[in-house]
Structures are given as C-alpha cells and as structure tokens.
Design an enzyme around this catalytic site. Structure first.
Site, PDB file in Angstrom:
ATOM      1  N   ARG A 263     -19.902 -12.520   3.588  1.00 43.85           N
ATOM      2  CA  ARG A 263     -20.309 -11.131   3.349  1.00 43.85           C
ATOM      3  C   ARG A 263     -19.040 -10.363   2.982  1.00 43.85           C
ATOM      4  O   ARG A 263     -18.112 -10.281   3.788  1.00 43.85           O
ATOM      5  CB  ARG A 263     -21.013 -10.611   4.609  1.00 43.85           C
ATOM      6  N   HIS A 267     -20.596  -5.238   7.972  1.00 41.85           N
ATOM      7  CA  HIS A 267     -21.865  -5.758   8.502  1.00 41.85           C
ATOM      8  C   HIS A 267     -23.022  -4.818   8.159  1.00 41.85           C
ATOM      9  O   HIS A 267     -24.048  -5.217   7.656  1.00 41.85           O
ATOM     10  CB  HIS A 267     -21.772  -5.936  10.021  1.00 41.85           C
ATOM     11  N   TYR A 276     -11.887  -6.777  12.841  1.00 39.89           N
ATOM     12  CA  TYR A 276     -12.167  -8.174  13.208  1.00 39.89           C
ATOM     13  C   TYR A 276     -11.869  -9.211  12.121  1.00 39.89           C
ATOM     14  O   TYR A 276     -12.070 -10.399  12.328  1.00 39.89           O
ATOM     15  CB  TYR A 276     -13.617  -8.328  13.697  1.00 39.89           C
TER      16      TYR A 276
END
Ligand SMILES: Cc1ncc(C[n+]2csc(CCOP(=O)(O)OP(=O)(O)O)c2C)c(N)n1
Length: 363
Positions: A263, A267, A276
C-alpha cells in the site's frame, strides 16, 4: 499449471516488462488494453478521492494505489456478474472493474440521496447487488464466515457460481478468518479466499503479526491449496486466480491465494505512516509500480498506446469522476426521516413515538 506452496511468488512479467518464463497468452490485444485502462481508472479515482476527503465531502477513505495489479487481476480471473464477491474496504480497483458504476461508489462515499444505503453505512463501505458485491463490514475478518456460507449455499443449490472473498493479511490473524476458512474447506465449498498482502495492518508489519513464512502456507492447515503470487504482476494474478476459479468450479473445494503487494498511501484517512515505516521503504515500492510494469510489458509486446492516447484516457476518467461527483452531490443529502425507513414494514409504536419527537425537535 501453477504449483501451490511455492517458495517464491509466482510471476509472469519481470520488473522490466519482459516475460520471466515462456507462456501462452490467452488474452487478445483489446483485452490487454482494457486491463491497462482498468488499472489507470482505479489509480485516477484513488488519487482524486484524497482532495475530496480533505474538502470534508466524505469522512473516511481507504487508498488502493500500488495494489491495482492484484485487484484488477482478481476481477479479470473470475466471472463478473456471475460469481459472488465478499470484498473488503480497500478493493477500489476490484469493484470498479467488476462493473460497479463510479457514481454508485461516490454516492456511498458522500452519503448522498443517490446512495443505495442513503448514507446509513460508514463511508467506503460500499455494496452493489447488481454486480454481486456484498456489503463491506468494518470488523476485520467478519466477512469470511458469511462468504463461506454463500459458497456452501452455492454448492447446495448446484450452481456453477463461486464465491470470491478478499481481505488484507491482518485479517488472517483474526479468529473469524480461521473459523470461516475451516468451515468452507470442511464443506468443500466453492470459495476462493484471496489475501491482498500489502504488508501492513495499519502500523503492524506482517513479520510481527504471524510466524508463518507467508500467508499462502496457511492453506496447509485447512487441507486446501495455497498459492503465493506476485501481486504487482497483473497477468500472474489473473492467471492464478483463473486457474483456481476453474479448479473450484470443477467441484474440488476451496483455495487460498496470497498476492504480495504494497500500500503506497496511508492506511486510511487518519494515520501518519511515517511513524511505522521509512520513506526509503515506500520509495522502493513506488519504484515497483504495477502500472509501470504492465506498461513496460505492453511496450515490449509492441501494443502500448501512444502517450497522448494514454493521457487522453486519464482525462476522460477525470471527466467521468467529476460528472459522477457533481450528480451525486446534486441529488442532495438525506434528512433525519430516513432513520425510520427501510427496516420495518410497519413501524413499531415506540419508534413511531420517537419519530414524532424528532420531527418536533427539527421543526
Ligand atoms: C476486529 C477488528 N479489530 C481491529 C480493527 C481496527 N482495524 C481497522 S483496519 C485494521 C487493519 C487491517 O489490516 P489488513 O487486514 O492487513 O488490511 P489493510 O487495511 O492493510 O488493507 C485494523 C486493525 C477492526 N476494524 N476490526
């Protein structure tokens, strides 16, 4: 014939667009060019929805840029309007390629009067009965058992339809996932489970989520084949999905496919991905863009349209998007009355009382 449980992802097109192995292409030039257009259409809509979100026209969106080869490959490997689909919230390329009208999707995101659910579902929780697309549910993994149920019904009714159920790799660590896959496989139900492994469940990397070497091997536990596929290669995804769909249609029971992808965007609309994952990691995957890889393939095959023609197609998708957005917006927005519609044929007394109360409040 592709083998299950390979150590390396199954791949047909390399990064440079050349064939990694000799294979017979069972797609004509028109079909290859349509796959290319489907990938572009998904990308353009995905990018266009970010400013729509920032303008506050919708409150939630899940991006799919970078995952087009997986999602469009799935649509091309199954039978549109014939098979039944239990997708998940990031399946933008899949639903568009299955035929869900752009306006229906946008109306759902806006929650306008044109939305089939009249704004009563969370944004990006689409459904489309005409194209056999079941409604999205936010609770991760909760659609696996209903998909197994659909497949068991298909077997019971003796149809040649199959069920396709997609999910992220995060879903495979939910109890519901194991219960659903077990139920489908124990019943030899015609269910194709496809994991779109984009490597993160919000902030959690797949390596910290499971000790299995990949997701496909989880098929061993349920006695079903597990295929590990390069999810950046649209022809590989389509070919493996097609082979699995034929195996299932022939009465052999369920199959699991893992498509390894990434991705590129965050998110959802509410996380900061720099917390992250590194910029370098994102850039290294941006460089493995599935759309660029497929264009290189088309170029090597000598059928890539001229740049101006491709640009013109981008323009036509943008125009289609703007038209869908403005007509959906112009249909207006539901008022409080719809809270009491579409559930009961005869409104129970206590709700009728509440409707009177809310009407007075709103006058
Ligand atoms: C049962 C449940 N637990 C937690 C959440 C919060 N949540 C929403 S999306 C998500 C990550 C899902 O990751 P994955 O299945 O890999 O799909 P992706 O979004 O990466 O495509 C989580 C944990 C939820 N919606 N439902």
């Amino acid at each position: 014939m592709f083998e299950a449980f390979t150590n390396q992802p199954i791949r047909l097109i390399g990064e440079d667009g050349s064939r990694t192995q000799p294979f017979e292409l069972d797609l004509g030039v028109d079909e290859l060019l349509q796959i290319h257009r489907d990938m572009i259409r998904s990308r353009v809509c995905d990018e266009r929805l970010i400013p729509i979100l920032r303008q506050g026209k919708t409150s939630f969106y899940a991006q799919s840029t970078g995952m087009e080869a997986t999602q469009i490959g799935i649509a091309w490997g199954t039978r549109k309007k014939h098979d039944w689909y239990w997708p998940y919230y990031r399946d933008n390329g899949l639903i568009l390629t299955l035929g869900m009208p752009l306006k229906r999707w946008i109306s759902q995101l806006l929650g306008s009067n044109d939305d089939v659910c009249k704004g009563r579902q969370m944004p990006q929780h689409f459904s489309d009965p005409e194209n056999h697309i079941a409604s999205i549910c936010s609770a991760i993994g909760s659609h696996i058992a209903p998909a197994a149920g659909t497949a068991i019904a298909q077997k019971y009714l003796g149809t040649d339809e199959i069920t396709i159920c997609t999910f992220g790799e995060g879903a495979t660590s939910e109890g519901d996932w194991h219960a659903g896959v077990n139920m489908a496989s124990a019943n030899k139900a015609p269910c194709l489970f496809i994991c779109e492994n984009n490597q993160y469940a919000i902030s959690l990397n797949v390596r910290d989520q499971t000790n299995s070497k990949n997701i496909a091997v989880k098929g061993h536990a349920y006695g079903i084949p597990g295929f590990y596929v390069d999810g950046q290669d649209v022809l590989a995804v389509r070919a493996v999905v097609k082979q699995a769909a034929e195996y299932i249609r022939a009465g052999n029971g369920s199959v699991l496919i893992e498509c390894l992808t990434y991705r590129i965007g965050t998110h959802s609309s509410s996380d900061d991905d720099s917390r992250y994952r590194s910029k370098e990691e994102v850039e290294s995957w941006r460089a493995q863009d599935p759309l660029v890889r497929f264009e290189r393939f088309l170029e090597k095959e000598g059928i890539l349209p001229a740049r101006e023609e491709i640009e013109a197609y981008y323009g036509s998708v943008l125009a289609e998007f703007e038209e869908a957005l403005s007509t959906s917006d112009a249909s207006g927005y539901p008022t409080w009355e719809i809270l009491f519609d579409d559930v009961y044929s005869d409104l129970p007394d206590h709700l009728a009382q509440q409707a009177i109360y809310v009407r007075e409040e709103n006058l």
